[in-house]
Design a protein around this motif. Structure first.
Motif, PDB file in Angstrom:
ATOM      1  N   VAL A 352       1.093  -0.973  -0.032  1.00  0.00           N
ATOM      2  CA  VAL A 352      -0.131  -0.060  -0.015  1.00  0.00           C
ATOM      3  C   VAL A 352       0.912   1.139   0.199  1.00  0.00           C
ATOM      4  CG1 VAL A 352      -1.818   1.280   1.244  1.00  0.00           C
ATOM      5  CG2 VAL A 352      -1.527  -1.183   1.339  1.00  0.00           C
ATOM      6  N   SER A 353       0.522   2.216  -0.952  1.00  0.00           N
ATOM      7  CA  SER A 353       1.236   3.546  -0.814  1.00  0.00           C
ATOM      8  C   SER A 353       1.498   3.979   0.536  1.00  0.00           C
ATOM      9  CB  SER A 353       0.704   4.554  -1.700  1.00  0.00           C
ATOM     10  OG  SER A 353       0.712   3.952  -3.068  1.00  0.00           O
ATOM     11  N   GLU A 354       2.768   4.324   1.134  1.00  0.00           N
ATOM     12  CA  GLU A 354       2.993   5.026   2.325  1.00  0.00           C
ATOM     13  C   GLU A 354       2.413   6.384   2.491  1.00  0.00           C
ATOM     14  OE1 GLU A 354       7.085   4.287   2.677  1.00  0.00           O
ATOM     15  OE2 GLU A 354       6.912   2.009   3.060  1.00  0.00           O
ATOM     16  N   SER A 355       2.503   7.248   1.340  1.00  0.00           N
ATOM     17  CA  SER A 355       2.241   8.657   1.634  1.00  0.00           C
ATOM     18  C   SER A 355       1.618   9.251   0.486  1.00  0.00           C
ATOM     19  CB  SER A 355       3.531   9.230   1.908  1.00  0.00           C
ATOM     20  OG  SER A 355       3.482  10.738   1.806  1.00  0.00           O
ATOM     21  N   LYS A 356       0.586   9.991   0.487  1.00  0.00           N
ATOM     22  CA  LYS A 356       0.219  10.756  -0.400  1.00  0.00           C
ATOM     23  C   LYS A 356       1.068  11.665  -1.067  1.00  0.00           C
ATOM     24  CE  LYS A 356      -1.444  14.778   2.088  1.00  0.00           C
ATOM     25  NZ  LYS A 356      -2.604  15.622   2.453  1.00  0.00           N
ATOM     26  N   HIS A 357       2.160  11.729  -0.696  1.00  0.00           N
ATOM     27  CA  HIS A 357       3.337  12.650  -1.393  1.00  0.00           C
ATOM     28  C   HIS A 357       3.825  11.720  -2.305  1.00  0.00           C
ATOM     29  CE1 HIS A 357       2.407  15.985   1.232  1.00  0.00           C
ATOM     30  NE2 HIS A 357       2.945  15.300   2.257  1.00  0.00           N
ATOM     31  N   THR A 358       4.079  10.361  -2.251  1.00  0.00           N
ATOM     32  CA  THR A 358       4.881   9.518  -3.122  1.00  0.00           C
ATOM     33  C   THR A 358       3.619   8.459  -3.703  1.00  0.00           C
ATOM     34  OG1 THR A 358       4.988   7.984  -1.268  1.00  0.00           O
ATOM     35  CG2 THR A 358       6.654   9.547  -1.729  1.00  0.00           C
ATOM     36  N   SER A 359       2.510   8.592  -3.447  1.00  0.00           N
ATOM     37  CA  SER A 359       1.424   7.755  -3.960  1.00  0.00           C
ATOM     38  C   SER A 359       1.406   7.776  -5.440  1.00  0.00           C
ATOM     39  CB  SER A 359       0.011   7.865  -3.429  1.00  0.00           C
ATOM     40  OG  SER A 359      -0.381   9.135  -3.388  1.00  0.00           O
ATOM     41  N   SER A 360       1.496   9.076  -6.082  1.00  0.00           N
ATOM     42  CA  SER A 360       1.253   9.259  -7.569  1.00  0.00           C
ATOM     43  C   SER A 360       2.458   8.191  -8.384  1.00  0.00           C
ATOM     44  CB  SER A 360       1.072  10.843  -7.779  1.00  0.00           C
ATOM     45  OG  SER A 360       0.158  11.308  -7.242  1.00  0.00           O
ATOM     46  N   ARG A 361       3.663   8.605  -7.550  1.00  0.00           N
ATOM     47  CA  ARG A 361       4.803   7.771  -8.264  1.00  0.00           C
ATOM     48  C   ARG A 361       4.474   6.362  -8.371  1.00  0.00           C
ATOM     49  NH1 ARG A 361       9.918   7.901  -4.759  1.00  0.00           N
ATOM     50  NH2 ARG A 361       8.423   6.316  -3.697  1.00  0.00           N
ATOM     51  N   ASP A 362       4.042   5.822  -7.180  1.00  0.00           N
ATOM     52  CA  ASP A 362       3.767   4.428  -6.907  1.00  0.00           C
ATOM     53  C   ASP A 362       2.802   4.108  -8.044  1.00  0.00           C
ATOM     54  OD1 ASP A 362       5.321   4.410  -4.805  1.00  0.00           O
ATOM     55  OD2 ASP A 362       3.563   4.655  -3.488  1.00  0.00           O
ATOM     56  N   VAL A 363       1.746   4.881  -8.252  1.00  0.00           N
ATOM     57  CA  VAL A 363       0.656   4.451  -9.418  1.00  0.00           C
ATOM     58  C   VAL A 363       1.483   4.494 -10.635  1.00  0.00           C
ATOM     59  CG1 VAL A 363      -1.358   5.290 -10.316  1.00  0.00           C
ATOM     60  CG2 VAL A 363      -1.154   5.189  -7.880  1.00  0.00           C
ATOM     61  N   ASP A 364       2.298   5.433 -11.053  1.00  0.00           N
ATOM     62  CA  ASP A 364       2.769   5.559 -12.458  1.00  0.00           C
ATOM     63  C   ASP A 364       3.562   4.414 -12.453  1.00  0.00           C
ATOM     64  OD1 ASP A 364       1.365   7.822 -13.050  1.00  0.00           O
ATOM     65  OD2 ASP A 364       2.980   9.345 -12.303  1.00  0.00           O
ATOM     66  N   ASN A 365       4.538   4.175 -11.525  1.00  0.00           N
ATOM     67  CA  ASN A 365       5.464   3.133 -11.732  1.00  0.00           C
ATOM     68  C   ASN A 365       5.010   1.852 -12.224  1.00  0.00           C
ATOM     69  OD1 ASN A 365       7.750   4.724 -11.516  1.00  0.00           O
ATOM     70  ND2 ASN A 365       8.053   4.294  -9.212  1.00  0.00           N
ATOM     71  N   PHE A 366       3.778   1.423 -11.321  1.00  0.00           N
ATOM     72  CA  PHE A 366       3.199   0.096 -11.678  1.00  0.00           C
ATOM     73  C   PHE A 366       2.405   0.184 -12.755  1.00  0.00           C
ATOM     74  CE2 PHE A 366       0.165  -3.431 -11.666  1.00  0.00           C
ATOM     75  CZ  PHE A 366       0.751  -4.142 -10.811  1.00  0.00           C
ATOM     76  N   PHE A 367       1.632   1.211 -13.074  1.00  0.00           N
ATOM     77  CA  PHE A 367       0.657   0.904 -14.382  1.00  0.00           C
ATOM     78  C   PHE A 367       1.368   1.164 -15.508  1.00  0.00           C
ATOM     79  CE2 PHE A 367      -2.534   0.964 -10.937  1.00  0.00           C
ATOM     80  CZ  PHE A 367      -3.098   0.048 -11.342  1.00  0.00           C
ATOM     81  N   ASN A 368       2.670   1.766 -15.489  1.00  0.00           N
ATOM     82  CA  ASN A 368       3.620   1.940 -16.812  1.00  0.00           C
ATOM     83  C   ASN A 368       4.106   0.770 -17.059  1.00  0.00           C
ATOM     84  OD1 ASN A 368       2.646   4.579 -17.190  1.00  0.00           O
ATOM     85  ND2 ASN A 368       4.429   5.568 -16.155  1.00  0.00           N
ATOM     86  N   PHE A 369       4.396   0.069 -16.023  1.00  0.00           N
ATOM     87  CA  PHE A 369       5.074  -1.215 -16.122  1.00  0.00           C
ATOM     88  C   PHE A 369       4.128  -2.246 -16.706  1.00  0.00           C
ATOM     89  CE2 PHE A 369       4.928  -5.332 -13.873  1.00  0.00           C
ATOM     90  CZ  PHE A 369       5.887  -6.004 -14.515  1.00  0.00           C
ATOM     91  N   ALA A 370       2.884  -2.404 -15.946  1.00  0.00           N
ATOM     92  CA  ALA A 370       1.891  -3.356 -16.581  1.00  0.00           C
ATOM     93  C   ALA A 370       1.615  -3.006 -18.046  1.00  0.00           C
ATOM     94  CB  ALA A 370       0.835  -3.124 -15.638  1.00  0.00           C
TER      95      ALA A 370
END
Length: 376
Positions: A352-370
């Motif tokens: 689960v994303s740890e912070s709202k400040h880094t969550s957008s990066r988490d989303v982009d990293n995963f779904f760009n990979f997928a």
């Protein structure tokens, strides 16, 4: 494959027979030894046609796998009737068509003013020269050519393609019947891989828009009505309510109301699908929105690139099977998801994303990979 031939016995001519010693009747051509007669009999038995596995298959009538030239009718196929075969629909007008089974491919040609429901298709669904169609479709590939005015509630594993088509509107697949989850599995489709709003227009026209998204509150039943209770489909328990849909209802490419998103990932286990559904129910009751989902396999190097600082603790888990990831959106969604993970999924391996400040990066990293993994 070789063929078997038996040699014909060569009868001796009378002259040659008369030259034989008198009284040696056993040597005449008319009196072959018994052993030869037995051998001939066994050869004739061996020449009987062999039975091969394909000879034992049940004969298929092509008419069972097509609907053609129909008008003002309610028709289709019940579960178990297609069982992974190809299917053809053509020259139908003002018909309600329901295919409650999985199939290999489906082509729909020259149909007008029809309502169509297609169960999971392992390969492609191809609409050609159709007009005024409203449909519910689940497939690996979706394509239209020379079509006008179609409303499509879609689940598509790859990027949907339209060509020389206008007035196309798309919404997220929303449907249920008891065998549907098994049909998705038989067709090799994941309910979490749905690119319904990622349309590619092969023939765009400058200054014009050939496709758009259906209203977010669009109701499937108002486009594709349920079968008449007196029809042959009366035994199939059907629902088009979003809450019962096998495929999760996602916002897709529509504009989000919040700038805060959260990445929530389930690692492979016995209850991955059930856990993902439970999470969707939990966040929905709290007013958050499901944007997109993906189910993909990962390698150790993928984990390092996607999860970065958390990679070391997650690497061993990706060897157990594909992961299921969800993007959830709304103000306060990161904190809410962390709370749900601790209270509801305690003991289940998740990210689960740890912070709202880094969550957008988490989303982009995963779904760009997928998307790269799936060739999108």
């Amino acid at each position: 494959m070789g063929c078997f031939f038996s040699k014909k016995s060569r009868r001796k001519s009378p002259k040659k027979d008369s030259a034989l010693p008198a009284g040696d009747e056993s040597a005449t051509g008319n009196d072959l030894p018994e052993t030869n007669n037995t051998a001939l009999g066994s050869n004739s038995n061996q020449e009987a046609p062999k039975q091969y596995s394909w000879d034992k298959r049940e004969k298929v009538d092509p008419k069972d796998f097509m609907l053609t030239g129909l008008k003002n009718e309610t028709v289709g196929r019940l579960p178990g009737k297609l069982n992974g075969q190809q299917f053809v629909i053509q020259d139908c007008e003002n018909c309600n068509i329901y295919v409650f089974d999985h199939s290999a491919t489906i082509t729909i040609d020259d149909c007008v003013n029809c309502r169509i429901m297609l169960g999971p298709v392992k390969g492609s669904v191809f609409f050609r020269d159709c007009k005024d169609i409203k449909c519910v479709v689940a497939c690996q590939q979706f394509r239209t050519r020379d079509c006008k005015k179609m409303d499509v509630f879609l689940c598509c594993a790859t990027q949907p393609i339209i060509e020389s088509s206008t007035g196309m509107k798309f919404g997220c697949f929303q449907y249920y019947y008891p065998e549907l989850a098994f049909h998705f599995k038989d067709a090799g489709l994941s309910i979490f891989n749905n690119n319904w709003s990622n349309i590619h227009d092969f023939t765009p026209v400058s200054g014009e828009t050939n496709w758009s998204l259906l209203p977010e509150d669009a109701v499937v039943q108002e486009h594709v009505p349920l079968p008449d209770p007196e029809s042959e489909f009366k035994s199939v328990r059907i629902s088009s309510e979003a809450s019962r849909s096998i495929v999760p209802l996602t916002k897709g490419g529509r504009r989000t109301e919040s700038e805060e998103s959260c990445l929530f990932v389930f690692f492979s286990g016995d209850y991955t699908t059930a856990n993902a559904r439970k999470l969707i129910d939990e966040v929905s009751t709290k007013g958050f929105v499901l944007i997109q989902t993906k189910e993909v396999s990962m390698r150790p190097e993928d984990v390092n690139r996607v999860f970065q600082n958390n990679a070391e603790s997650l690497t061993e888990w990706i060897t157990k099977g594909p992961v299921v990831a969800l993007e959830l959106n709304g103000d306060g969604v990161v904190e809410a998801c962390q709370s749900i993970a601790n209270e509801v999924f305690n003991g289940t391996k998740v990210f689960v994303s740890e912070s709202k400040h880094t969550s957008s990066r988490d989303v982009d990293n995963f779904f760009n990979f997928a998307d790269m993994q799936m060739g999108l």
